[in-house]
Design an enzyme around this catalytic site. Structure first.
Site, PDB file in Angstrom:
ATOM      1  N   TYR A  93       0.949  -1.114   0.039  1.00 41.76           N
ATOM      2  CA  TYR A  93       0.028   0.062  -0.042  1.00 41.76           C
ATOM      3  C   TYR A  93       0.820   1.359   0.013  1.00 41.76           C
ATOM      4  O   TYR A  93       0.286   2.314  -0.419  1.00 41.76           O
ATOM      5  CB  TYR A  93      -0.715   0.032   1.338  1.00 41.76           C
ATOM      6  CG  TYR A  93      -2.144  -0.683   1.134  1.00 41.76           C
ATOM      7  CD1 TYR A  93      -2.315  -2.120   1.022  1.00 41.76           C
ATOM      8  CD2 TYR A  93      -3.429  -0.116   1.330  1.00 41.76           C
ATOM      9  CE1 TYR A  93      -3.297  -2.687   0.839  1.00 41.76           C
ATOM     10  CE2 TYR A  93      -4.607  -0.640   1.215  1.00 41.76           C
ATOM     11  CZ  TYR A  93      -4.456  -2.215   0.950  1.00 41.76           C
ATOM     12  OH  TYR A  93      -5.662  -3.079   0.819  1.00 41.76           O
TER      13      TYR A  93
ATOM     14  N   LYS B 230       3.315 -15.553   2.898  1.00 42.78           N
ATOM     15  CA  LYS B 230       3.261 -15.966   1.557  1.00 42.78           C
ATOM     16  C   LYS B 230       5.074 -16.393   1.236  1.00 42.78           C
ATOM     17  O   LYS B 230       5.894 -15.971   0.313  1.00 42.78           O
ATOM     18  CB  LYS B 230       3.033 -15.401   0.098  1.00 42.78           C
ATOM     19  CG  LYS B 230       2.942 -15.875  -1.135  1.00 42.78           C
ATOM     20  CD  LYS B 230       1.784 -16.999  -1.242  1.00 42.78           C
ATOM     21  CE  LYS B 230       2.094 -17.609  -2.672  1.00 42.78           C
ATOM     22  NZ  LYS B 230       0.939 -18.954  -2.710  1.00 42.78           N
TER      23      LYS B 230
ATOM     24  N   ASP C 213      -2.634 -18.167   0.822  1.00 35.99           N
ATOM     25  CA  ASP C 213      -3.935 -18.967  -0.143  1.00 35.99           C
ATOM     26  C   ASP C 213      -4.423 -20.044   0.653  1.00 35.99           C
ATOM     27  O   ASP C 213      -5.645 -20.266   0.704  1.00 35.99           O
ATOM     28  CB  ASP C 213      -3.222 -19.592  -1.388  1.00 35.99           C
ATOM     29  CG  ASP C 213      -1.832 -20.225  -1.273  1.00 35.99           C
ATOM     30  OD1 ASP C 213      -1.368 -20.170  -0.202  1.00 35.99           O
ATOM     31  OD2 ASP C 213      -1.401 -20.784  -2.276  1.00 35.99           O
TER      32      ASP C 213
ATOM     33  N   ASP D  93      -6.504  -7.105   4.473  1.00 34.91           N
ATOM     34  CA  ASP D  93      -7.478  -6.706   3.781  1.00 34.91           C
ATOM     35  C   ASP D  93      -8.522  -7.761   3.096  1.00 34.91           C
ATOM     36  O   ASP D  93      -9.671  -7.792   3.414  1.00 34.91           O
ATOM     37  CB  ASP D  93      -6.958  -5.561   2.619  1.00 34.91           C
ATOM     38  CG  ASP D  93      -8.091  -4.877   1.695  1.00 34.91           C
ATOM     39  OD1 ASP D  93      -9.096  -4.285   2.528  1.00 34.91           O
ATOM     40  OD2 ASP D  93      -7.961  -5.110   0.623  1.00 34.91           O
TER      41      ASP D  93
ATOM     42  N   ASP E  37     -12.389  -9.255   4.451  1.00 34.78           N
ATOM     43  CA  ASP E  37     -13.753  -9.217   3.808  1.00 34.78           C
ATOM     44  C   ASP E  37     -14.351 -10.582   3.742  1.00 34.78           C
ATOM     45  O   ASP E  37     -15.260 -10.922   3.797  1.00 34.78           O
ATOM     46  CB  ASP E  37     -13.424  -8.720   2.386  1.00 34.78           C
ATOM     47  CG  ASP E  37     -13.716  -7.300   2.467  1.00 34.78           C
ATOM     48  OD1 ASP E  37     -13.384  -6.433   3.422  1.00 34.78           O
ATOM     49  OD2 ASP E  37     -14.459  -6.640   1.296  1.00 34.78           O
TER      50      ASP E  37
HETATM   51  C1  IPM Z   1     -10.627   1.779   0.918  1.00 35.80           C
HETATM   52  C2  IPM Z   1      -9.286   0.864   0.882  1.00 35.80           C
HETATM   53  C3  IPM Z   1      -7.991   1.588   0.789  1.00 35.80           C
HETATM   54  C4  IPM Z   1      -9.304   0.104   2.160  1.00 35.80           C
HETATM   55  C5  IPM Z   1      -8.065  -0.653   2.404  1.00 35.80           C
HETATM   56  O1  IPM Z   1      -7.765  -1.422   1.341  1.00 35.80           O
HETATM   57  O2  IPM Z   1      -7.454  -0.719   3.275  1.00 35.80           O
HETATM   58  C6  IPM Z   1     -10.454  -0.863   2.651  1.00 35.80           C
HETATM   59  O3  IPM Z   1     -10.546  -1.710   1.556  1.00 35.80           O
HETATM   60  C7  IPM Z   1     -10.126  -1.420   4.019  1.00 35.80           C
HETATM   61  O4  IPM Z   1     -10.409  -2.580   4.086  1.00 35.80           O
HETATM   62  O5  IPM Z   1     -10.194  -0.517   4.917  1.00 35.80           O
HETATM   63 MG    MG Z   2     -10.863  -3.781   2.601  1.00 43.01          MG
END
Ligand code: IPM
Ligand code: MG
Ligand code: NAD
Length: 363
Positions: free
Chosen positions: A141, A191, A223, A247, A251
């Protein structure tokens, strides 16, 4: 106690959920006899529109001067063109760096009444309670160079995955410390079969293990970790991993809970104000409709009460109120079943405040 909270509503559903989270915090203040002062500031697309930049200096200054920061979400399709540095997301990344909040805690908790909203079977959901500790201010990032290069044979692009050993060490230490306070199991995700940065990550995890002998350490390749989170999420206690892996895995973890609208987060550093935000984004597909699930934002507010203010009873009360609305069958559209009548964002906010008042009155 008197606390100053900077609120950064941001874009899309960000303002919708943070408005309700602020009302909930105001209710906490009334019920527990605190004074919370709120100051709003711009970030993301809203800041580009108002001040020409995704992270105005005044926003950073306000955040640094406050006790904690509550953020909604950033991002909207209308800003998708142009350089990454001018996008709403750059505002969020810049803020994380400016506040030096290098550790992002994303707890994956299944609320039993929501088991039906999870794509996983009941037997797989048993004992799911883990936290992802995501490194937040390094890695792909933030590494440089980051550029497009026109060469004789066409365009080449560069992103850089860079970590210092010190950055790796501080997040791994925190992973160990959180594991010590929980189930004493740390899974370090990397990884290491491909990436040099992951090999140093793994070596550092091994080296530090001697200082945390009460914690069981194991390593997973990312993975495989992605597969294990779906196959047997109950095996995890604390997962510690680098920025991009965290990240993506968070999710995935969010869906175990039923919806990304349920997953809160706390971003913490070395003593400055913490940054609290739901894990979800600005959800352009539902923005403006008043139907977003505010519970991730409420649970983020609970994390603020606990981690930044040391208000444990207050945090528990918010979490209990959320549990109560779910037990009472109240649902926003994202977690609603076939027979449910979904509540709006504001109706869910009101319902949680009502449960909060009842919880406090009963004590
Ligand atoms: C919006 C984006 C920059 C952010 C990230 O990737 O950190 C989001 O996906 C998160 O998970 O907070
Ligand atoms: Mg995110
Ligand atoms: N922390 C942040 O500010 C943050 C996090 C993730 C994505 N983003 C940004 O948000 C924008 C949209 O990204 P995306 O669509 O990939 O992810 P998203 O999280 O915004 O939405 C993904 C899906 O989940 C749904 N959803 C998200 N939050 C919800 C909620 N509270 N209640 C009900 N449904 C919800 C959305 O409607 C959508 O269908 C992008 O610009 C992205 O960069 C910002």
């Amino acid at each position: 106690m008197n606390k100053h909270i900077t609120v950064l509503p941001g874009d899309g559903i960000g303002p919708e959920v943070t408005a309700e989270a602020q009302k909930l915090l105001e209710e906490v203040a009334v019920q527990f006899g605190h004074t919370f002062e709120f100051t709003a500031a711009h970030i993301g697309g809203a800041a580009i529109d108002a001040e020409g930049t995704p992270l105005p200096e005044q926003t950073v200054a306000r955040c640094k001067a406050s006790d904690a920061v509550l953020l909604g979400a950033v991002g909207a399709p209308k800003y998708d063109r142009g350089p990454a540095s001018g996008r709403p997301e750059a505002g969020l990344l810049g803020l994380r760096k400016a506040l030096d909040v290098f550790a992002n805690l994303r707890p994956i908790t299944v609320f039993p009444p929501l088991a039906a909203a999870s794509p996983l079977k009941d037997e797989v959901l048993t004992n799911v309670d883990f936290v992802i500790v995501r490194e937040l201010t390094g890695g792909l990032y933030f590494g440089t160079p980051r550029e497009r290069i026109q060469t004789d044979h066409g365009l080449e692009v560069v992103d850089t995955l860079r970590y210092s050993e010190q950055e790796i060490e501080r997040i791994l230490r925190l992973g160990y410390q959180i594991a010590q306070q929980r189930g004493k199991r740390l899974t370090s995700v990397d990884k290491a079969n491909v990436l040099e940065s992951s090999r140093v990550w793994r070596e550092t995890a091994e080296r530090l293990h001697a200082e945390y002998p009460d914690v069981e350490l194991n390593h997973l390749l990312v993975d495989n970790a992605a597969m294990q989170i779906v196959k047997d999420p109950g095996q995890f206690d604390v997962i510690v991993t680098e920025n991009l892996f965290g990240d993506i895995l968070s999710d995935e973890g969010a869906m175990i809970t039923g919806s990304i609208g349920m997953l809160p987060s706390a971003s913490l550093g070395a003593g400055g104000p913490g940054l609290y935000e739901p894990v979800h984004g600005s959800a352009p597909d539902i923005a403006g409709k008043g139907i977003a699930n505010p519970l991730a934002s409420f649970l983020s507010a609970a994390m603020m009460l606990r981690h930044s203010f040391g208000m444990f009873a207050e945090a528990d009360a918010v979490e209990q109120a959320v549990q109560q609305v779910l037990a009472d069958g109240l649902r926003t559209a994202d977690i609603a079943g076939p027979g449910d009548t979904p509540l709006s964002t504001a109706e869910m906010g009101e319902a949680v405040r009502t449960r909060l008042r009842a919880t406090v009155a009963a004590k």
